[in-house]
Design an enzyme around this catalytic site. Structure first.
Site, PDB file in Angstrom:
ATOM      1  N   SER A 107       0.827  -1.216   0.000  1.00 22.03           N
ATOM      2  CA  SER A 107       0.000   0.000   0.000  1.00 22.03           C
ATOM      3  C   SER A 107       0.862   1.267   0.000  1.00 22.03           C
ATOM      4  O   SER A 107       1.955   1.279   0.575  1.00 22.03           O
ATOM      5  CB  SER A 107      -0.876  -0.006   1.257  1.00 22.03           C
ATOM      6  OG  SER A 107      -1.410   1.273   1.505  1.00 22.03           O
ATOM      7  N   TYR A 130      -2.358   5.723  -4.286  1.00 23.82           N
ATOM      8  CA  TYR A 130      -3.422   6.704  -4.106  1.00 23.82           C
ATOM      9  C   TYR A 130      -2.985   7.962  -4.842  1.00 23.82           C
ATOM     10  O   TYR A 130      -1.839   8.403  -4.680  1.00 23.82           O
ATOM     11  CB  TYR A 130      -3.608   7.052  -2.622  1.00 23.82           C
ATOM     12  CG  TYR A 130      -4.373   6.033  -1.824  1.00 23.82           C
ATOM     13  CD1 TYR A 130      -5.636   5.610  -2.217  1.00 23.82           C
ATOM     14  CD2 TYR A 130      -3.843   5.513  -0.642  1.00 23.82           C
ATOM     15  CE1 TYR A 130      -6.350   4.684  -1.466  1.00 23.82           C
ATOM     16  CE2 TYR A 130      -4.557   4.587   0.117  1.00 23.82           C
ATOM     17  CZ  TYR A 130      -5.807   4.182  -0.299  1.00 23.82           C
ATOM     18  OH  TYR A 130      -6.509   3.273   0.437  1.00 23.82           O
ATOM     19  N   THR A 156      -5.932   2.769  -6.829  1.00 17.04           N
ATOM     20  CA  THR A 156      -7.182   2.682  -6.066  1.00 17.04           C
ATOM     21  C   THR A 156      -8.059   3.884  -6.405  1.00 17.04           C
ATOM     22  O   THR A 156      -7.624   5.026  -6.289  1.00 17.04           O
ATOM     23  CB  THR A 156      -6.881   2.608  -4.553  1.00 17.04           C
ATOM     24  OG1 THR A 156      -6.121   1.414  -4.333  1.00 17.04           O
ATOM     25  CG2 THR A 156      -8.147   2.560  -3.724  1.00 17.04           C
ATOM     26  N   LYS A 252      -8.519  -0.525  -9.008  1.00 15.82           N
ATOM     27  CA  LYS A 252      -9.126  -1.190  -7.846  1.00 15.82           C
ATOM     28  C   LYS A 252     -10.215  -0.317  -7.226  1.00 15.82           C
ATOM     29  O   LYS A 252      -9.958   0.843  -6.887  1.00 15.82           O
ATOM     30  CB  LYS A 252      -8.044  -1.467  -6.793  1.00 15.82           C
ATOM     31  CG  LYS A 252      -8.568  -2.004  -5.479  1.00 15.82           C
ATOM     32  CD  LYS A 252      -7.417  -2.420  -4.584  1.00 15.82           C
ATOM     33  CE  LYS A 252      -7.900  -2.944  -3.259  1.00 15.82           C
ATOM     34  NZ  LYS A 252      -8.355  -1.899  -2.356  1.00 15.82           N
ATOM     35  N   HIS A 276     -13.633  -1.589  -1.079  1.00 15.72           N
ATOM     36  CA  HIS A 276     -12.621  -1.263  -0.075  1.00 15.72           C
ATOM     37  C   HIS A 276     -12.898  -2.011   1.233  1.00 15.72           C
ATOM     38  O   HIS A 276     -12.682  -1.491   2.328  1.00 15.72           O
ATOM     39  CB  HIS A 276     -12.598   0.251   0.163  1.00 15.72           C
ATOM     40  CG  HIS A 276     -11.222   0.818   0.382  1.00 15.72           C
ATOM     41  ND1 HIS A 276     -10.526   1.485  -0.581  1.00 15.72           N
ATOM     42  CD2 HIS A 276     -10.406   0.823   1.469  1.00 15.72           C
ATOM     43  CE1 HIS A 276      -9.358   1.887  -0.110  1.00 15.72           C
ATOM     44  NE2 HIS A 276      -9.255   1.486   1.131  1.00 15.72           N
TER      45      HIS A 276
END
Ligand SMILES: Cc1cc2nc3c(=O)[nH]c(=O)nc-3n(C[C@H](O)[C@H](O)[C@H](O)COP(=O)(O)O)c2cc1C
Length: 379
Positions: A107, A130, A156, A252, A276
């Site tokens: 992440s 992100y 994402t 995603k 999520h």
């Protein structure tokens, strides 16, 4: 780990070992947690077709994900603060995934940085991105992921604003934990966790701290992150990312057929049907209820991956039956990590693998490629 026979066992052990603020951060969903519950409830409603007297000797769970060999249709999902479930959690989980022959996704909000993980494992891993307001920082992150030879970029797209999770606010969930008396007492009762985190490489967001000027202070860092989720993000940004990322792109957070159709035209290699893990739009449908419609609409154009509520091999089987090419596991492996570090993640993967194998046998399926809607008894 041998007595840990199912993911729920790992969850119970993680609950005893991980400080409450971090355990509940992993466990929780947004607002009423209606969507979080729906992810599980709708999966359990799907009943499998028991078939008999089929020769199911030598079954194969091996497949490909994004064209690369995987020992089973599973990858480890990106989890923020993974390294707060166990010190160096990202490195340990990546090692467990690679030893098991499945992809691991790091992440943006990890504790260990891209470079920490790349330096500690043998093979490439995926990186989740992100898009933040500071586009210069985003560009740097993408370049860092490319330099670390990440094999896919997972963009994402369901977090332009952070879903509120009540428990995090009530628990003072910050990194490092808010120094409340209740948190200190709680941590004092979790010595194995405290030792692992103390020994870990880092105690804060490794991809961000030290890469932005003045972000050495944790409180300033948290404020910066809070203000960085970009509400202007749109399909043009996906185009921009696709242009600066040289490798395979995964989108995603797709939960709608119309969005899936647009996603399929972006040139992305895969999309992940995801809400999520019930942590963003509370009131959204479960992922499994949307999967068949999305797979029917775009499954022939783009690889359809799935996450949300996977806690067993039976769940992986259900998702494959309804059109997923492979699944991502979030909390299931995080419980393993909290329960026992790398060995716990290895156990979580093994549990799911064994359950999938037995489920295949009892449904008369020899190969994961054969799992389709014919293998479902009722929805
Ligand atoms: C504690 C936690 C942190 C997460 N952090 C991220 C993240 O940083 N980036 C991301 O794309 N998804 C994140 N997710 C979502 C997961 O990648 C995944 O979509 C979700 O966990 C799947 O549901 P499951 O936990 O029921 O398997 C997070 C989920 C959890 C539970």
């Amino acid at each position: 780990m041998k007595t840990m026979t199912c993911i729920e066992d790992l969850r119970q052990r993680a609950r005893r070992r991980v400080p409450r603020a971090f355990f509940e951060y992993a466990e929780g969903g947004s607002y009423t947690e209606e969507t979080l519950r729906a992810n599980r409830a709708d999966l359990e409603r799907i009943k499998l077709r028991q078939r008999i007297l089929v020769d199911v000797d030598s079954r194969k769970a091996a497949t490909t994900i994004l064209g690369e060999a995987a020992s089973m249709p599973l990858a480890l999902a990106p989890i923020g603060l993974c390294g707060m479930q166990h010190g160096d959690g990202e490195i340990l989980a990546c090692r467990a995934a690679q030893a098991a022959g499945i992809p691991f996704c790091l992440s943006t909000m990890s504790i260990c940085s891209i470079e920490d993980v790349a330096g500690a494992v043998d093979k490439p891993f995926w990186f989740q991105l992100y898009v933040m307001r500071d586009r210069g920082f985003v560009r740097d992150l993408v370049a860092r992921a490319a330099a670390a030879r990440c094999s896919a970029l997972v963009l994402t797209v369901d977090l332009q604003i952070l879903g509120q999770r009540h428990r995090d606010i009530k628990n003072g969930m910050t990194v490092p934990p808010e120094l409340r008396l209740s948190n200190l007492i709680d941590i004092a009762t979790k010595p194995a966790w405290a030792l692992s985190v103390l020994r870990g490489k880092r105690k804060t967001f490794g991809n961000i701290a030290g890469h932005i000027k003045g972000m050495e202070n944790v409180n300033v860092l948290s404020q910066w992150i809070g203000g960085q989720f970009d509400q202007t993000m749109n399909w043009k940004d996906v185009e921009w990312i696709a242009g600066i990322w040289p490798g395979k792109l995964i989108l995603k957070g797709i939960l709608d057929v119309e969005d899936a159709r647009i996603a399929a035209k972006t040139g992305a290699a895969a999309l992940v049907v995801s809400n999520h893990g019930g942590r963003q739009l509370d009131g959204a449908p479960s992922t499994i209820s949307m999967l068949p419609k999305i797979a029917d609409a775009v499954g022939s154009e783009i690889e359809v991956l799935f996450d949300g509520g996977i806690r067993s091999g039976q769940d992986v089987f259900r998702a494959l039956a309804l059109g997923a090419h492979a699944c991502l596991s979030g909390r299931a492996y995080i419980y393993g990590l909290g329960a026992g570090g790398q060995a716990g993640v290895t156990r979580a993967i093994e549990i799911i693998r064994n359950e999938l194998d037995v489920t295949m046998a009892l449904t008369g399926t020899k190969n994961v490629g054969e799992i389709d809607r014919q293998t479902i008894a009722a929805i």
